[in-house]
Write an enzyme that holds these catalytic residues in place. Structure first.
Site, PDB file in Angstrom:
ATOM      1  N   GLY A  39     -14.005  35.672   7.753  1.00  0.00           N
ATOM      2  CA  GLY A  39     -12.802  35.770   6.933  1.00  0.00           C
ATOM      3  C   GLY A  39     -12.789  34.642   5.906  1.00  0.00           C
ATOM      4  N   PRO A  67     -16.829  39.572   6.844  1.00  0.00           N
ATOM      5  CG  PRO A  67     -17.532  41.756   7.231  1.00  0.00           C
ATOM      6  CD  PRO A  67     -17.878  40.525   6.452  1.00  0.00           C
ATOM      7  N   GLY A 112     -17.446  29.309  -2.509  1.00  0.00           N
ATOM      8  CA  GLY A 112     -18.064  30.315  -1.636  1.00  0.00           C
ATOM      9  C   GLY A 112     -18.173  31.684  -2.303  1.00  0.00           C
ATOM     10  CG  HIS A 118       0.285  31.799  13.787  1.00  0.00           C
ATOM     11  ND1 HIS A 118      -0.150  31.675  12.492  1.00  0.00           N
ATOM     12  CD2 HIS A 118       1.210  30.833  13.966  1.00  0.00           C
ATOM     13  CE1 HIS A 118       0.478  30.664  11.917  1.00  0.00           C
ATOM     14  NE2 HIS A 118       1.311  30.141  12.788  1.00  0.00           N
TER      15      HIS A 118
END
Lengths: 290, 290
Positions: free
Chosen positions: B169, B166, B160, B80
């Protein structure tokens, strides 16, 4: 979570102060009120509420005690058949509760009302006596007939005094399956055709077992209404009855102007309707949120 | 009573211990869980719950904090599309709550997640930026593309850090109307005809504005499924789309084998269906009990 519904019919539909006092007695309890419907012509109010079985029991006791205190049946007139201040109290198992458990609640309520001096009869699923299964049979002759009826052993109440109590009259309580009141309005004034349609669908004349129906002219609208109680929507679902009415009517060139679902309707009864028309073969009520 | 729904998509669908820890974080809050659906192939879990807006906000914060703590996107694979540990978080106004109020909740959640060091983008009704209205646009290229995308000013997050993170995400949050996922299975293997039917019904090709649709072969069943998202069931109701599909299919002699309503469905969306098929012109959801 167990869910029980009660539908309490009291013999007062005009006096707002009185109705409000009865309502307040109910609302001291943690129940979810679905509907309070007062009909001045009927001179009758129907309280419909739902909740945990013990809360519903206590709410019904409080409501009934207040109604018995305030209503005097010797002065009551109204167009709806009735036999007591607290007239009829069906308990309706809605979710995670068996008929047997609901019958226990109905009998706890019956004992309580009897202890207040009201003659109480059990009906439908709360009795094994075939003469007491039907409200119509018990209430025959109405309030006015009970003075005479209570002289006969066959009318000995299940709870409370075996004597006519003029102020309160008598009460019927028990357990029944949720009713669905469904009306179909047909664009015709031909009552004979509509009576044939009624015969085709109702249990008493060879139609669907759990359908009670009559044809009523709606004079102002120049239509005729097939007025129904579906007394077991699981075994006789709404859509099947509706499709049969449409098919029978079509044979006479008669169309449906519209329909009415009257009063509270259990979501369960609508699930079948959705499954039928949307062809969802595996839809589950658990998927519905509100 | 205000009712807000959240549908939180996290990027883990296999590790039951992890999923359970995230679930426990949510369940510390007074929310009603509608569905928790883990798809191992997608490697994704969708938490759907509903409740008082402040409880839903707090539950979503707790759930997201736990997911960001436990999920490492550098190791994530799955079929997905996804861009973050907490991937997409739509808030859905269900009852007695305006879109604006829901947007405030979404932004409180976005600010909180940003404060945890996750880049957050607002979408749908929570943004005025036309490039951020659509989840598909924001998520284009998926997780792997974000290292590059975040070097460009146009991909500066709404909350943010403006840098590629990493481990977590990025996350998309906002407010949208409740989706109805509705599939219609047609008894045919002719994909060309089904593509024509899809063109007839979906907004992008001149059909109903709020319908997104594709035709998918169901090889085992030897059928083809019209798979749809109805993104505004008030303006484009289920029954209208269904009747159009039946009519278009009939022109080719194709019948409907069945349909599926997938996942949670708001009762409101079903009210229109009932009104249509039962011809109840005045039925109100308030009459339904469960």
């Amino acid at each position: 979570m167990k869910r029980l519904m009660a539908e309490v019919n009291i013999s007062e539909g005009k006096d707002k102060t009185l109705i409000n006092e009865v309502r307040e007695a109910l609302l001291k309890n943690d129940v979810e009120v679905i509907d309070i419907d007062s009909e001045p012509n009927h001179n009758r109010t129907v309280f419909t509420y739902i909740g945990d079985p013990q809360n519903v029991l206590q709410g019904t006791k409080d409501l009934a005690a207040k109604a018995v205190e305030l209503i005097d049946m010797t002065k009551h007139t109204g167009s709806h058949p009735r036999m007591g201040a607290v007239d009829v109290v069906p308990f309706i198992p809605v979710k995670d509760i068996t008929t047997e458990e609901a019958v226990e609640i109905a009998k706890e309520f019956g004992k309580y009302l009897g202890s207040l001096g009201v003659p109480v009869y059990y009906y439908e699923d709360a009795t094994d006596n075939p003469d007491r299964k039907s409200l119509v049979k018990i209430r025959k002759g109405q309030y006015e007939a009970f003075e005479e009826k209570m002289k006969h052993e066959e009318w000995k109440p299940d709870e409370g005094p075996f004597e006519f109590v003029p102020k309160s009259g008598a009460t019927v309580t028990g357990v029944r399956f949720p009713l669905v009141a469904f009306n179909v309005n047909l664009i015709t004034e031909n009552i004979d055709i509509c009576k044939k349609i009624v015969q085709a669908i109702r249990g008493a004349t060879g139609g669907y077992k759990y359908v009670r129906a009559i044809a009523l002219p709606l004079e102002e609208e120049k239509m005729i209404q097939i007025s129904m109680n579906l007394v077991n929507y699981e075994k006789t679902p709404i859509h099947r009855v509706f499709e049969t009415i449409k098919s029978e009517a079509r044979a006479y060139g008669i169309s449906v102007a519209g329909t009415e679902l009257v009063g509270p309707v259990p979501l369960m009864a609508l699930e079948d309707v959705l499954d039928h028309y949307l062809q969802t073969h595996n839809f589950s009520m658990e998927q519905i949120y509100l």
